[in-house]
Design an enzyme around this catalytic site. Structure first.
Site, PDB file in Angstrom:
ATOM      1  N   CYS A  26     -49.742 -60.592  12.976  1.00 12.88           N
ATOM      2  CA  CYS A  26     -48.340 -60.850  12.679  1.00 12.88           C
ATOM      3  C   CYS A  26     -47.739 -61.513  13.909  1.00 12.88           C
ATOM      4  O   CYS A  26     -48.431 -62.194  14.650  1.00 12.88           O
ATOM      5  CB  CYS A  26     -47.609 -59.562  12.298  1.00 12.88           C
ATOM      6  SG  CYS A  26     -47.602 -58.308  13.582  1.00 12.88           S
ATOM      7  N   HIS A 554     -37.430 -60.096  14.769  1.00 11.00           N
ATOM      8  CA  HIS A 554     -38.433 -59.603  13.815  1.00 11.00           C
ATOM      9  C   HIS A 554     -37.703 -58.967  12.632  1.00 11.00           C
ATOM     10  O   HIS A 554     -37.177 -57.863  12.730  1.00 11.00           O
ATOM     11  CB  HIS A 554     -39.334 -58.573  14.514  1.00 11.00           C
ATOM     12  CG  HIS A 554     -40.559 -58.198  13.727  1.00 11.00           C
ATOM     13  ND1 HIS A 554     -40.508 -57.405  12.609  1.00 11.00           N
ATOM     14  CD2 HIS A 554     -41.865 -58.502  13.920  1.00 11.00           C
ATOM     15  CE1 HIS A 554     -41.732 -57.221  12.144  1.00 11.00           C
ATOM     16  NE2 HIS A 554     -42.573 -57.887  12.914  1.00 11.00           N
TER      17      HIS A 554
END
Length: 634
Positions: A26, A554
């Site tokens: 990620c 994020h």
């Protein structure tokens, strides 16, 4: 940093290529699905230069790298002969490998983390009231006392409603139906009926008398059952009738079921746990204190400390006190003492600076930087902290030290929790744990590092715009004391990182900053600079500002698993942006409906080059292009 060498070390330490079932990445971490997690050398990985931390979550073995994760991933792939990279397969593997114990701890952590501020605030108020009354600065007969007591007791009395909302959110069911369930069992009429000495029944079925105010386990079981009932009814109800049928039937089934069976069973379990812990401390005081004080830091590392929260709350609600909270405080102060021991013993100026600052923050109740950044890094100080916690805990257990409220940080700010007959022993126990850990660290010693061996935070990433060198050179060109504003990239409610349900953020492993609970699905640039990376799934973006700040935004937790669904990127790596430029959009409602948390960390990853981040004064709500926090060049 040699990425190729780092990737080879990581591959070896996760058990070799033959142990890797899937690997994806990620924005910040490598996500492995391993055939056998036990083959991974977690401790060695955590000490590897270039690795910020290691986590096990959702059936995945996660190695936190930071901004340079994409490049490390490429090197990792190049060192593997055959790489199963399907994210779908990884997700499936994750679900297969999830075990009941991990699921339980994940549920408890996800349920209690969001409500801790309410409990903390109320607990601190209760402690302050106790101090004011004990010092005879306020009468417990005054109206001021009555109002303050209601403020302090409110969160605890109505804890079932607060927990119902949080549990429903974690389970993906309707939070407001859950709140209605909690409100029903706390309704004054029900409370009075169950408190009377008459037999109570519902359509002929006996209702067992139970007290639900301040309880934990009954409502948690009820909402867990409600999540299945609600989803079952929703599945078989026509869309035109869902609004009426689903909540009506869910309430009619769950509330009576709770009063008849779930509530009494939950009360028995809760009272049994509280009574069992009390019996243990009352009959084996020093031994119980020594064991808990010596192992609590290990319990934190596994996440099992969340499982103790219901027991502690239940003890205070039913008994008026708890034995475990003071001993946990001793374990935390021992971490502070061990870090101070490192400061006193080390000959490395940078190590001394980090050890002293983290010791101070641990004394004030924030222990993670000391525990993970200093004590575990040098290993022996962590052992010394366990010893100090055991000594302090044993002393507290010997004298039956108690906490009379729950709330506040487990350091000096939390002393108000202990105001009562055993307050002196609580203070002495904390001092003993702190001093013992510092002394043991100093005389046990540890393998100190040479001056040039201490890695800089920005050096972990490598030598390109995503590595820290761009930011580092920009920072170096600015005058000391320069104040740099960071603007809000999202409209919403500002939260501390501690409320983020992911240790990589809540324990500030990745960096420092704040989080925002979004009120709309748009992310704009908080700085003027360059986009150095954006995740393939579009859920996260990395920026380097012209002033040298390296930032990560994020969106949500584990949203990488959506594989780009509900996300739309409007920039690419290398794009220049100014404050307010649109970076990405996301469908807030659909992401939440899919069961993902949308809280969004906004962090500075090269924070070592700056002083403490300063909030801009917008502690609650923020709008786009409103100042969120400042950094200052050191």
């Amino acid at each position: 940093m040699d990425r190729n060498q780092l990737s080879k070390e990581i591959l070896t330490l996760v058990g070799g290529e033959e142990n890797v079932e899937q690997v994806v990445h990620c924005m910040t971490r490598l996500r492995f699905n391993l055939h056998d997690d036990k083959k991974a050398q977690k401790e060695q990985l955590q000490k590897t230069y270039g690795v910020m931390g290691v986590m096990e979550s959702g059936g995945q073995f996660q190695v936190i790298i930071g901004n340079d994760v994409a490049n490390v991933y490429k090197s990792l792939v190049s060192n593997m002969s055959k790489v199963p990279q399907s994210e779908t397969a990884a997700s499936s593997a994750s679900k297969k490998k999830q075990n009941p114990i991990s699921s339980l701890f994940d549920f408890i952590a996800g349920m209690f983390t969001p409500i801790l501020p309410a409990i903390t605030g109320a607990g601190m108020i209760k402690g302050i009231i106790a101090l004011l009354v004990a010092m005879h600065w306020m009468s417990d007969k005054s109206q001021t006392y009555t109002i303050l007591a209601a403020i302090g007791d409110g969160a605890f009395y109505f804890l079932p409603i607060i927990l119902a909302v949080s549990a429903a959110r974690k389970l993906g069911s309707n939070m407001f139906i859950a709140a209605a369930i909690g409100g029903s069992i706390l309704h004054p009429t029900i409370t009075a009926l169950l408190a009377s000495n008459v037999k109570v029944s519902f359509i002929g079925l006996p209702v067992t008398a139970a007290t639900y105010a301040s309880t934990v386990i009954p409502i948690v079981i009820a909402i867990w059952l409600a999540s299945y009932v609600e989803k079952f009814i929703d599945k078989y109800t026509h869309a035109s009738l869902k609004l009426i049928v689903v909540p009506t039937l869910t309430l009619l089934i769950i509330v009576p079921l709770t009063l008849i069976a779930v509530g009494p069973l939950g009360s028995i379990i809760g009272n049994g746990l509280s009574g069992g812990i009390s019996w243990l401390f009352e009959n084996t005081g020093p031994f119980a204190g020594l064991v808990l004080g010596g192992t609590f830091s290990l319990i934190i590392m596994t996440g099992m400390h969340y499982a103790l929260i219901p027991i502690m709350l239940g003890s205070i609600a039913t008994l008026g006190y708890d034995y475990m909270i003071p001993i946990m405080g001793a374990a935390n102060l021992a971490q502070a003492g061990a870090a101070l021991g490192v400061f006193l013993k080390s000959k490395n100026s940078k190590t001394k600076t980090v050890a002293f600052s983290t010791s101070l923050t641990a004394i004030m109740g924030v222990t993670e930087p000391a525990m993970y950044g200093v004590n575990m890094r040098f290993k022996k100080p962590f052992i010394a902290a366990l010893i100090g916690g055991a000594i302090g805990g044993g002393f507290m257990g010997l004298f039956g030290t108690k906490a009379y409220v729950m709330g506040g940080l487990a350091g000096l700010p939390g002393l108000a929790m202990f105001i009562g007959p055993t307050f002196l022993y609580a203070v002495l126990g904390l001092i003993i744990a702190f001093v013992a850990a510092a002394v043991v660290t100093y005389f046990m010693g540890f393998e100190d590092v040479k001056e040039e061996e201490v890695p800089q935070a920005s050096a972990v990433a490598g030598g390109d715009p995503s590595s820290g060198e761009v930011g580092q050179s920009a920072v170096a060109s600015l005058p000391k004391g320069e104040k740099i504003p960071v603007y809000s990239p999202i409209m919403g409610e500002v939260k501390p990182l501690s409320e983020v349900n992911d240790p990589a953020f809540s324990q500030e492993i990745m960096g420092r900053g704040w989080a925002i609970e979004p009120s709309e699905g748009r992310v704009v640039s908080p700085v003027e600079g360059t986009v150095f990376s954006i995740s393939k799934s579009g859920h996260a973006v990395g920026l380097v500002s012209d002033s040298g700040l390296e930032m990560l935004i994020h969106v949500g937790m584990d949203t990488v698993k959506l594989k780009g669904l509900h996300f739309t990127s409007h920039v690419k790596a290398g794009d220049r942006v100014k404050v307010g430029d649109l970076l990405l959009e996301f469908d807030l409602a659909e992401i939440r409906k899919a069961g993902y948390e949308t809280i969004t960390p906004v962090i500075v990853t090269n924070v070592a080059q700056f002083s403490e981040l300063e909030p801009a004064g917008n502690e609650h709500k923020v709008v786009k292009e409103q100042e969120l926090f400042y950094t200052v060049i050191i």
